[in-house]
Enzyme design. Structure first.
Site, PDB file in Angstrom:
ATOM      1  N   CYS A   1      86.980  56.358  40.128  1.00 23.98           N
ATOM      2  CA  CYS A   1      86.233  55.489  41.031  1.00 23.98           C
ATOM      3  C   CYS A   1      87.090  55.154  42.263  1.00 23.98           C
ATOM      4  O   CYS A   1      87.478  56.044  42.995  1.00 23.98           O
ATOM      5  CB  CYS A   1      85.720  54.247  40.311  1.00 23.98           C
ATOM      6  SG  CYS A   1      84.394  53.372  41.189  1.00 23.98           S
TER       7      CYS A   1
ATOM      8  N   HIS B   1      82.420  57.001  36.306  1.00 19.53           N
ATOM      9  CA  HIS B   1      83.327  56.419  35.315  1.00 19.53           C
ATOM     10  C   HIS B   1      83.276  57.264  34.044  1.00 19.53           C
ATOM     11  O   HIS B   1      82.321  57.142  33.267  1.00 19.53           O
ATOM     12  CB  HIS B   1      82.919  54.974  35.006  1.00 19.53           C
ATOM     13  CG  HIS B   1      83.244  54.015  36.089  1.00 19.53           C
ATOM     14  ND1 HIS B   1      84.456  53.351  36.161  1.00 19.53           N
ATOM     15  CD2 HIS B   1      82.537  53.604  37.166  1.00 19.53           C
ATOM     16  CE1 HIS B   1      84.473  52.572  37.222  1.00 19.53           C
ATOM     17  NE2 HIS B   1      83.317  52.712  37.852  1.00 19.53           N
TER      18      HIS B   1
ATOM     19  N   GLU C   1      84.884  56.887  31.362  1.00 19.97           N
ATOM     20  CA  GLU C   1      84.936  56.027  30.175  1.00 19.97           C
ATOM     21  C   GLU C   1      83.581  55.432  29.822  1.00 19.97           C
ATOM     22  O   GLU C   1      83.397  54.912  28.716  1.00 19.97           O
ATOM     23  CB  GLU C   1      85.969  54.905  30.383  1.00 19.97           C
ATOM     24  CG  GLU C   1      85.555  53.772  31.300  1.00 19.97           C
ATOM     25  CD  GLU C   1      85.714  54.060  32.783  1.00 19.97           C
ATOM     26  OE1 GLU C   1      85.550  53.112  33.581  1.00 19.97           O
ATOM     27  OE2 GLU C   1      85.997  55.221  33.136  1.00 19.97           O
TER      28      GLU C   1
END
Length: 214
Positions: A88, A194, A196
């Site tokens: 990001c 992202h 994750e």
């Protein structure tokens, strides 16, 4: 083998660490994942991750405020060519300039600037938030080989990376126009999404990063 996730006051550190730990388990890699603000630990790590959320200028200032961190990063990533992933705003910091709330110099690792998203579709809201299909460039890259065609990834951002050299844009998404999703060159890679939070696609991308030999 170790992975350093840099703590400089910005980023989803716990969720990022858990995702990297899980991805390492999935590929059978004994990787020690550490969240750290210690430049010496970053310099000693085998792989380095720079997360980031918020405004470009704030993240750049936060990184600079950690004594010795920018120097450790430059030595490990640029001079010693250790694998590096920006997430990001952590990806955006690799640019020459961030244009959010004025002009802020970035790390200058991959030529480009970070500019406000503009959409040709007035019904699309900014920030760009949610799931989008990834479109890969015609050029192959080892970190893309395990990703499904048009795989879904999760985005939250109002600014996008515009690469000076189009070859450094590895993937994009369509959100009222093309928006950069993945960039890379040499030992550097960055995701605007992202990983994750991107479930299977994110874990596959992280796993490929953990086994990548640039």
């Amino acid at each position: 083998m170790s992975v350093a996730i840099i703590d400089y006051g910005s980023g989803n550190l716990k969720s990022a660490a858990k995702a990297f730990e899980r991805a390492a388990e999935n590929v059978g890699r004994k990787q020690r994942v550490q969240v750290t603000s210690d430049p010496d630990q970053v310099a000693a790590a085998d792989r380095i991750v720079l997360p980031g959320v918020g405004a470009f200028a704030d993240c750049r200032a936060g990184l600079a405020a950690v004594s010795g961190m920018t120097e450790a990063l430059t030595e490990a990533v640029i001079n010693r060519a250790k694998p590096f992933m920006g997430i990001c705003v952590g990806m955006q910091l690799m640019a020459d300039w961030g244009r959010e709330h004025g002009d802020t110099p970035g790390l200058g690792w991959i030529g480009g600037e970070v500019c406000a998203i503009t959409s040709i579709d007035p019904t699309l809201k900014i920030p760009h938030m949610g799931w989008n299909n990834l479109d890969f460039s015609a050029l192959s890259h080892p970190l893309l080989e395990e990703l499904p065609a048009h795989g879904h990834a999760y985005f939250v951002h109002s600014y996008q990376y515009r690469c000076t050299d189009p070859v450094h844009q590895l993937a994009c998404v369509d959100y009222g126009g093309s928006i950069t999703a993945i960039i890379g060159r040499d030992n550097l890679v960055g995701t605007q999404f992202h990983p994750e939070k991107s479930q299977a696609v994110g874990l596959r991308f992280i796993a490929s990063f953990l086994t990548w030999t640039p």
